[in-house]
Design a protein around this motif. Structure first.
Motif, PDB file in Angstrom:
ATOM      1  N   TRP A  75      70.458  30.925 131.062  1.00 19.83           N
ATOM      2  CA  TRP A  75      71.859  31.197 130.742  1.00 19.83           C
ATOM      3  C   TRP A  75      72.367  30.099 129.815  1.00 19.83           C
ATOM      4  O   TRP A  75      71.996  28.933 129.956  1.00 19.83           O
ATOM      5  N   GLY A  76      73.249  30.474 128.914  1.00 21.56           N
ATOM      6  CA  GLY A  76      73.804  29.515 127.972  1.00 21.56           C
ATOM      7  C   GLY A  76      74.189  30.258 126.720  1.00 21.56           C
ATOM      8  O   GLY A  76      73.755  31.393 126.519  1.00 21.56           O
ATOM      9  N   TYR A  77      75.042  29.643 125.932  1.00 21.41           N
ATOM     10  CA  TYR A  77      75.459  30.337 124.717  1.00 21.41           C
ATOM     11  C   TYR A  77      75.970  29.367 123.662  1.00 21.41           C
ATOM     12  O   TYR A  77      76.368  28.245 123.955  1.00 21.41           O
ATOM     13  N   ILE A 116      66.241  26.821 131.606  1.00 23.24           N
ATOM     14  CA  ILE A 116      67.511  27.565 131.656  1.00 23.24           C
ATOM     15  C   ILE A 116      67.328  28.924 130.988  1.00 23.24           C
ATOM     16  O   ILE A 116      66.526  29.080 130.061  1.00 23.24           O
ATOM     17  N   PHE A 133      77.218  24.333 122.223  1.00 23.47           N
ATOM     18  CA  PHE A 133      76.304  25.017 123.142  1.00 23.47           C
ATOM     19  C   PHE A 133      76.831  24.789 124.551  1.00 23.47           C
ATOM     20  O   PHE A 133      77.135  23.653 124.934  1.00 23.47           O
ATOM     21  N   LEU A 149      79.834  24.068 133.956  1.00 22.95           N
ATOM     22  CA  LEU A 149      79.586  24.372 132.556  1.00 22.95           C
ATOM     23  C   LEU A 149      79.683  23.079 131.744  1.00 22.95           C
ATOM     24  O   LEU A 149      80.671  22.341 131.868  1.00 22.95           O
ATOM     25  N   ALA A 193      75.907  25.039 128.486  1.00 29.36           N
ATOM     26  CA  ALA A 193      74.843  25.175 129.481  1.00 29.36           C
ATOM     27  C   ALA A 193      75.487  25.329 130.853  1.00 29.36           C
ATOM     28  O   ALA A 193      76.511  24.695 131.143  1.00 29.36           O
ATOM     29  N   VAL A 205      68.467  20.971 123.940  1.00 34.11           N
ATOM     30  CA  VAL A 205      67.947  22.287 124.310  1.00 34.11           C
ATOM     31  C   VAL A 205      66.745  22.549 123.407  1.00 34.11           C
ATOM     32  O   VAL A 205      66.856  22.436 122.183  1.00 34.11           O
ATOM     33  N   LEU A 255      66.233  22.560 129.146  1.00 36.07           N
ATOM     34  CA  LEU A 255      67.444  21.736 129.048  1.00 36.07           C
ATOM     35  C   LEU A 255      67.032  20.334 129.483  1.00 36.07           C
ATOM     36  O   LEU A 255      66.656  20.124 130.639  1.00 36.07           O
TER      37      LEU A 255
END
Ligand SMILES: Cc1cc2nc3c(=O)[nH]c(=O)nc-3n(C[C@H](O)[C@H](O)[C@H](O)COP(=O)(O)O)c2cc1C
Length: 166
Positions: A38-40, A36, A50, A157, A52, A72, A23
């Motif tokens: 975690w993230g989606y 990172i 996205f 977030l 983060a 990212v 990131l």
């Protein structure tokens, strides 16, 4: 940009979850990257997004609070392990991680934040929403394991509109 729902999105998300991704952030004066896991990716406000999750203790958090964009860079699973290790265990506060991890930067196509050369997947994002976690809203068991045992270092977030993915 290519479609958000491309076949390799799953592969990229799996690589991030299992091996990590970079990131990268900048506030115009300072540029930094951190690992990172975690993230989606999703779809809301009629745009690809996205999300983060960055703990407040990170130098990256400090920069994101002043910045408006992030990138990212997701290495193919199993590659760039050493660099992901360095960027996930040392802080940009203590020195230039790009040099330490021998990373090469490439300019973003649409944002002022660079990407990390040599990764297979990239997303360039514009921050459209920020949200501090609200401890009382979290499942108590998750709160205990992920925060109370970790100095109550809650995540913020960052929701980024994906302007480019390639
Ligand atoms: C595999 C891996 C995944 C990580 N995922 C996250 C994450 O999703 N969010 C976060 O805040 N920190 C995460 N970290 C920890 C940060 O990368 C680490 O604290 C880093 O040193 C912060 O750097 P900075 O102070 O330069 O921002 C992860 C670390 C590793 C090794």
């Amino acid at each position: 940009m290519t479609s958000l729902f491309q076949d390799d999105l799953n592969t990229a998300m799996e690589s991030m979850a299992k091996g990590g991704a970079f990131l990268t952030v900048s506030d115009g004066e300072r540029t930094n990257t951190m690992t990172i896991g975690w993230g989606y990716v999703g779809h809301q406000w009629q745009m690809p997004v996205f999300v983060a999750l960055v703990r407040k203790s990170r130098y990256t958090y400090e920069i994101l609070e002043k910045g408006t964009e992030f990138t990212v860079s997701i290495p193919v699973l199993g590659t760039m392990k050493k660099a992901l290790g360095i960027c996930g265990t040392t802080s940009g506060r203590d020195g230039n991680k790009f040099e330490k991890a021998e990373l090469t930067l490439s300019p973003g196509k649409t944002v002022g934040v660079p990407v990390i050369a040599g990764c297979g997947n990239y997303m360039e994002c514009r921050i459209v929403y920020r949200q501090d976690m609200v401890p009382s809203q979290l499942d108590p068991a998750l709160r205990e394991v992920h925060y109370e045992k970790k100095n109550n270092d809650y995540h913020t977030l960052y929701f980024g509109e994906i302007l480019q993915s390639y």
